[in-house]
Scaffold this motif. Structure first.
Motif, PDB file in Angstrom:
ATOM      1  N   GLN A  96      29.417  25.687  69.895  1.00 53.34           N
ATOM      2  CA  GLN A  96      28.726  26.392  68.813  1.00 53.34           C
ATOM      3  C   GLN A  96      29.695  27.329  68.090  1.00 53.34           C
ATOM      4  N   ASP A  97      29.532  27.482  66.788  1.00 54.62           N
ATOM      5  CA  ASP A  97      30.390  28.379  66.011  1.00 54.62           C
ATOM      6  C   ASP A  97      30.408  29.787  66.589  1.00 54.62           C
ATOM      7  N   ARG A  98      29.254  30.302  66.953  1.00 53.88           N
ATOM      8  CA  ARG A  98      29.194  31.684  67.434  1.00 53.88           C
ATOM      9  C   ARG A  98      29.949  31.887  68.741  1.00 53.88           C
ATOM     10  N   ASP A  99      30.264  30.808  69.457  1.00 61.32           N
ATOM     11  CA  ASP A  99      31.013  30.912  70.709  1.00 61.32           C
ATOM     12  C   ASP A  99      32.520  30.841  70.490  1.00 61.32           C
ATOM     13  N   THR A 100      32.969  30.689  69.253  1.00 61.14           N
ATOM     14  CA  THR A 100      34.396  30.540  68.972  1.00 61.14           C
ATOM     15  C   THR A 100      35.053  31.832  68.511  1.00 61.14           C
ATOM     16  N   ARG A 101      34.298  32.891  68.361  1.00 62.42           N
ATOM     17  CA  ARG A 101      34.871  34.110  67.804  1.00 62.42           C
ATOM     18  C   ARG A 101      36.063  34.643  68.588  1.00 62.42           C
ATOM     19  N   PRO A 102      36.165  34.495  69.937  1.00 62.72           N
ATOM     20  CA  PRO A 102      37.393  34.957  70.604  1.00 62.72           C
ATOM     21  C   PRO A 102      38.644  34.237  70.112  1.00 62.72           C
ATOM     22  N   ALA A 103      38.491  33.028  69.588  1.00 63.31           N
ATOM     23  CA  ALA A 103      39.642  32.303  69.055  1.00 63.31           C
ATOM     24  C   ALA A 103      40.215  32.991  67.827  1.00 63.31           C
ATOM     25  N   LEU A 104      39.446  33.882  67.199  1.00 62.83           N
ATOM     26  CA  LEU A 104      39.907  34.599  66.013  1.00 62.83           C
ATOM     27  C   LEU A 104      40.484  35.978  66.346  1.00 62.83           C
ATOM     28  N   ASP A 105      40.562  36.318  67.632  1.00 64.39           N
ATOM     29  CA  ASP A 105      41.088  37.631  68.031  1.00 64.39           C
ATOM     30  C   ASP A 105      42.476  37.891  67.473  1.00 64.39           C
ATOM     31  N   ASP A 106      43.372  36.904  67.566  1.00 65.44           N
ATOM     32  CA  ASP A 106      44.733  37.087  67.061  1.00 65.44           C
ATOM     33  C   ASP A 106      44.740  37.353  65.565  1.00 65.44           C
ATOM     34  N   GLY A 107      43.884  36.664  64.829  1.00 64.01           N
ATOM     35  CA  GLY A 107      43.801  36.874  63.388  1.00 64.01           C
ATOM     36  C   GLY A 107      43.368  38.282  63.040  1.00 64.01           C
ATOM     37  N   LYS A 108      42.402  38.796  63.777  1.00 60.95           N
ATOM     38  CA  LYS A 108      41.929  40.154  63.512  1.00 60.95           C
ATOM     39  C   LYS A 108      43.001  41.179  63.855  1.00 60.95           C
ATOM     40  N   GLU A 109      43.751  40.935  64.925  1.00 67.95           N
ATOM     41  CA  GLU A 109      44.820  41.863  65.302  1.00 67.95           C
ATOM     42  C   GLU A 109      45.925  41.893  64.245  1.00 67.95           C
TER      43      GLU A 109
END
Length: 129
Positions: free
Chosen positions: A21-34
């Motif tokens: 599910q899309d909502r379960d992928t948000r940790p994959a964006l951690d590097d982008g946010k950092e």
């Protein structure tokens, strides 16, 4: 899953299997946010109403707002700022980044998207608005 700025430029991409599910992928964006600590507001679609999505935004110091469609809506209606990510996906598709990956490997698909995102960034630098 994509993290884009207010102009639709790609800040981070996450390629995950179709059964996630899309909502379960948000940790994959951690590097982008950092890499982009100045991001302060996350506009999310209705799939991201889960508490864990709010927690992710709070963890990264971001406010969040879920942009839902009107329950009485009939037909197509453009929703506030949600078109931005869809336009970015359209750019990726135009450059060949979202075509089905024949190898069926996430690392190959991720590399292909990274190349296309680089082309889009170079194009944006070469043709400023």
């Amino acid at each position: 899953m994509a993290l884009v700025d207010a102009d639709g430029h790609i800040l981070a991409l996450a390629v995950v299997p179709a059964n996630v599910q899309d909502r379960d992928t948000r940790p994959a964006l951690d590097d982008g946010k950092e890499k982009w600590p100045s991001l302060r507001l996350a506009l999310l679609d209705g799939a991201f109403t889960a508490e864990r999505c709010r927690e992710w935004c709070n963890l990264h110091g971001m406010r969040h707002r879920v942009v839902d469609k009107d329950p009485h809506q009939k037909g197509f209606v453009v929703l506030e700022r949600r078109w931005l990510v869809e336009r970015t996906f359209g750019w990726l598709s135009h450059w060949g980044g979202l075509h089905r990956e024949r190898a069926g490997r996430l690392d190959v698909a991720t590399g292909r998207l990274a190349c296309v995102a680089s082309l889009l960034a170079a194009n944006a630098l070469n043709n400023p608005a």
